[in-house]
Design a protein around this motif. Structure first.
Motif, mmCIF file in Angstrom:
data_model
loop_
_atom_site.group_PDB
_atom_site.id
_atom_site.type_symbol
_atom_site.label_atom_id
_atom_site.label_comp_id
_atom_site.label_asym_id
_atom_site.label_seq_id
_atom_site.Cartn_x
_atom_site.Cartn_y
_atom_site.Cartn_z
ATOM 1 N N ALA A 144 0.766 -1.301 0.209
ATOM 2 C CA ALA A 144 0.082 0.047 0.033
ATOM 3 C C ALA A 144 1.076 1.269 0.088
ATOM 4 C CB ALA A 144 -1.062 -0.070 1.104
ATOM 5 N N SER A 145 2.219 1.222 -0.186
ATOM 6 C CA SER A 145 2.833 2.318 -0.351
ATOM 7 C C SER A 145 2.715 2.594 -1.985
ATOM 8 C CB SER A 145 4.374 1.864 -0.168
ATOM 9 O OG SER A 145 5.077 1.204 -0.982
ATOM 10 N N ILE A 146 2.981 3.939 -2.126
ATOM 11 C CA ILE A 146 3.328 4.522 -3.588
ATOM 12 C C ILE A 146 4.667 4.408 -3.451
ATOM 13 C CG2 ILE A 146 3.009 6.296 -5.149
ATOM 14 C CD1 ILE A 146 0.217 5.113 -3.798
ATOM 15 N N TYR A 147 5.036 3.192 -4.338
ATOM 16 C CA TYR A 147 6.460 2.990 -4.217
ATOM 17 C C TYR A 147 7.681 4.009 -4.156
ATOM 18 C CZ TYR A 147 10.394 0.014 -4.918
ATOM 19 O OH TYR A 147 11.967 -0.641 -4.630
ATOM 20 N N LYS A 148 8.437 4.135 -3.090
ATOM 21 C CA LYS A 148 9.597 4.805 -2.874
ATOM 22 C C LYS A 148 8.858 6.229 -2.755
ATOM 23 C CE LYS A 148 13.470 2.246 -3.108
ATOM 24 N NZ LYS A 148 14.737 2.109 -3.659
ATOM 25 N N GLN A 149 7.509 6.611 -2.582
ATOM 26 C CA GLN A 149 7.269 8.115 -2.536
ATOM 27 C C GLN A 149 6.380 8.048 -1.179
ATOM 28 O OE1 GLN A 149 5.676 9.700 -6.216
ATOM 29 N NE2 GLN A 149 6.808 8.705 -7.465
ATOM 30 N N HIS A 150 5.554 7.309 -1.091
ATOM 31 C CA HIS A 150 4.508 7.646 0.218
ATOM 32 C C HIS A 150 4.362 6.333 0.790
ATOM 33 C CE1 HIS A 150 3.503 11.834 -1.224
ATOM 34 N NE2 HIS A 150 3.260 11.237 -2.197
ATOM 35 N N LEU A 151 4.681 6.307 2.346
ATOM 36 C CA LEU A 151 4.747 5.326 2.894
ATOM 37 C C LEU A 151 3.226 5.167 3.288
ATOM 38 C CD1 LEU A 151 4.730 6.189 6.165
ATOM 39 C CD2 LEU A 151 7.254 6.138 5.382
ATOM 40 N N PRO A 152 2.284 4.044 3.609
ATOM 41 C CA PRO A 152 1.006 3.946 4.088
ATOM 42 C C PRO A 152 0.832 4.520 5.404
ATOM 43 C CG PRO A 152 1.971 1.616 4.246
ATOM 44 C CD PRO A 152 2.833 2.551 3.548
ATOM 45 N N MET A 153 -0.183 5.171 5.700
ATOM 46 C CA MET A 153 -0.518 5.816 7.099
ATOM 47 C C MET A 153 -0.520 4.609 8.213
ATOM 48 S SD MET A 153 -3.943 7.892 6.030
ATOM 49 C CE MET A 153 -3.870 9.273 5.286
ATOM 50 N N VAL A 154 -1.213 3.410 7.839
ATOM 51 C CA VAL A 154 -1.062 2.228 8.703
ATOM 52 C C VAL A 154 -0.676 0.995 7.716
ATOM 53 C CG1 VAL A 154 -2.719 3.258 10.351
ATOM 54 C CG2 VAL A 154 -3.628 1.972 8.700
ATOM 55 N N ASN A 155 -0.460 -0.079 8.434
ATOM 56 C CA ASN A 155 -0.305 -1.296 7.694
ATOM 57 C C ASN A 155 -1.558 -2.143 8.235
ATOM 58 O OD1 ASN A 155 0.263 -4.060 7.114
ATOM 59 N ND2 ASN A 155 2.589 -4.042 7.991
ATOM 60 N N ALA A 156 -2.412 -2.257 6.818
ATOM 61 C CA ALA A 156 -3.826 -2.978 7.124
ATOM 62 C C ALA A 156 -3.724 -4.231 6.572
ATOM 63 C CB ALA A 156 -4.773 -2.144 6.697
ATOM 64 N N ALA A 157 -2.359 -4.976 6.618
ATOM 65 C CA ALA A 157 -2.446 -6.095 5.742
ATOM 66 C C ALA A 157 -3.013 -7.241 6.521
ATOM 67 C CB ALA A 157 -0.591 -6.468 5.650
ATOM 68 N N ARG A 158 -3.482 -8.263 5.410
ATOM 69 C CA ARG A 158 -4.080 -9.577 6.008
ATOM 70 C C ARG A 158 -2.812 -10.447 5.724
ATOM 71 N NH1 ARG A 158 -9.507 -9.056 7.169
ATOM 72 N NH2 ARG A 158 -10.819 -7.720 5.716
ATOM 73 N N PRO A 159 -2.919 -11.664 6.504
ATOM 74 C CA PRO A 159 -1.828 -12.714 6.519
ATOM 75 C C PRO A 159 -1.870 -13.037 5.007
ATOM 76 C CG PRO A 159 -3.507 -13.028 8.165
ATOM 77 C CD PRO A 159 -4.349 -12.038 7.321
#
Lengths: 241, 241, 241, 241
Positions: A144-159
């Protein structure tokens, strides 16, 4: 400057500026067209379905436009490693994109090597797909990052092995005839129902090395990355904005 | 200006600007915190549940802070006409808001008089709630409009009596100490899964008459309007951004 | 919703939206305060004069706040190499700044080594001062660049030894209490009467190496750089915006 | 993803992110072209002179393109009341504009009726010209206002009969092919050396009644208003940005 007419009409003193008739701020045109929403994550009536679980007809190889070689099975399309990226045959500007993805249930590799793929908007701006569930990498390269530009606000990953959703609202960059960037691209990303990017301003093509730069372009395809991992996609639909 | 050190390290000629090491553009800090997403429209792990179908504990009367007088039944909270607006006891700035609403199945009235309510962000900026299914009114006053400021891109209304969803991504305005608006509020609205407002710039308080104006303020409540129609709400949760 | 009153007043049909009374769009408050402009480049009545040719009273050493050690002669203040940068005792936010500079008539050095100094807004954001008259360097490091961030639109340099002017219109960055950049700094620069930067968005502190980054800060001094070259300044005044 | 090469080159540990070679952030292309600045308010070498005190050749009637009928005398061009607005034959987009104006020494009328004229950018967006020296009118209609949109920060007016200057930095609006406003016009205005408008966002055509609206357009003329008062202009030059 025919003020006289109005002064006659307006015996109300100017000071009572609050005395605006409500009709003045009503806008009747245009009348927004009707769209029938889908149930849950099903496509709305004006969506273009890019993958409904059965066919890669909307896609082609991003290498050379030849037939898409990824695997279709069990309602999903899965990266066939080393066959290359897929891109839509159709090209898009501003869009709403719904796409679901699944990184391999069987974990292999780490960091950028684990469940890596990506959704490239207009073939240039990557919303990263990665297995970021207990898998640390640089923050602006995780899921969910915009690759090498914006990290995501949170990590909402599922397994790993679970289906995940992206709802992406994308406004394409606008270029002047001389190539100047008149308006940068912006993107809002909702990951598994959680807001992770809000109107993030894209700084140019998302690149592995160096700083992002814009190259003028028109509409472009949605591209899905073959990064060597068998990541799957399903329920892909897009609406032109 | 210790250039010498680098010249030694960098035997690579400057011209090959593409020779940036990829590590230079990796950002490792901060590491986004984990959020466990909900299933479908269920609240994620970091959400504040404002209404789970059973209690108005999170709400109070917007008139005077007294107990909320709307009706709770069948997992919904419903406007008790003439009891006034409800507002959250808690106050918010930037938020992601999920809220579901239902206009009366039994249609009565027309235009602004039919199934009218509203979601006021920070108690000031209204995302209109209206039965806009075959019910023409001014476009900037129909469902999913930012009232009298931004008409929705499309009309994604469901019929009267059906539950509908709003997913709202809101960035509060920022004011300088002297009251100047440093950054206007912006809002993105997804109505029944369909994007209807994309980063719309709010021009000030949404008013029935006159032009919108900003008044400096801090965090504010989410307010639901009693416009005299028995509109219902359910599954209300919010995340601070 | 007291619509009745207006319908009586407004016999004009709503459809003729052009029939707005002109008074509705008149704004009477506030009344802008009077400022007496200066003649030519002389300071207006509300300017703070930072250097009028006679005294360094408004300045101090940027190293330690000790007395300013640059040389005052012939109505100019000149870098005394290796005495360090000067900064204003007063601190500023949004400003209009007029400043005149002169690079040495006797040319020595080349590139960044020739007539190098700089005007640091809020002590952090450098408008480059350099002898760029027939002296090639990197474009984003020449005179009137926002150092390593924005090259000037054109090169409006006067020859070495000639007095040159900068008119700088600067809006300070705004930070949220948590340090987030709410609004980036912007700057417009007029060099010798020629526009060279138009509302350029500053990306963070102007640094020699690495990418610019913002660190939250409040008002800051105007700082003039000692880069080892005897660059002179005169007629320095500033207005708070 | 040829990371191996770089790992060999970069024995420097990643952690020392500050170890960027300065060359990486140097931009050498393009090289800004040279412009010879004018002395004081004289036009720079790349300016188009629109009025040098002698001839109306660059102008035509805004009514019908016929010959300009204003009066040229004593190095000034003066409104010949009721002959209509003048406009440049040439059309412009983004510009730097220098223009000097003088309202009548002999005061007559009041409010909007005293020394009224205007500079219309692209024939649509008015920077108001008015005798605002001790002449109260609505603030967003006084001298240096963007008419009925932005009042000036301060009132830097000179007395009637005195020459005054405007330095205007204007960025034209950009429209998408479908007419959508991609970027609004912005304008910075310096009045008699005093900043009065800083990157003001123009909301549409400046109109006497109703709200401003954008109509898509391309380059347009600079237009000077005949508002019935013998306002004079001189030293008019423009640079394309």
């Amino acid at each position: 400057m025919k003020r006289i007419v109005y002064l006659l009409l307006f015996v109300v003193p100017v000071a009572t500026a609050q005395e605006w008739p409500p009709e003045l701020t009503e806008v009747w045109d245009p009348e927004p067209r009707m769209v029938t929403p889908g149930d849950g994550t099903a496509p709305p009536s004006d969506a273009i379905v890019l993958f409904d679980g059965t066919s890669l007809d909307a896609w082609e190889s991003a290498r050379d436009g030849s037939a898409a070689k990824w695997i279709v099975a069990d309602g999903a399309m899965t990266v066939a490693p080393r066959t290359g990226d897929l891109r839509t045959k159709e090209r898009f500007g501003d869009i709403q994109l719904h796409i679901e993805f699944r990184t391999p249930a069987e974990v292999s590799g780490e960091g950028q090597g684990r469940g890596n793929s990506g959704v490239f908007l207009q073939g240039r701006y990557e919303v990263q797909v990665l297995d970021s569930y207990g898998n640390r990498t640089y923050s602006n390269g995780q899921v969910a990052s915009i690759y090498k530009q914006h990290l995501p606000m949170v990590n909402a990953a599922r397994p790993p092995g679970a289906w995940q959703t992206y709802d992406i609202f994308y406004r394409a960059p606008v270029f002047a005839p001389d190539g100047e960037v008149v308006r940068k691209a912006t993107v809002t990303v909702v990951h598994n129902g959680v807001l992770v990017q809000l109107d993030a301003e894209i700084q140019g093509g998302t690149t592995y090395t160096g700083l992002p730069k814009y190259e003028p372009h028109g509409d472009g395809p949605i591209e899905l990355q073959d990064h060597g991992n068998p990541v799957s996609y399903r329920n892909v639909w897009v609406r032109r904005l």
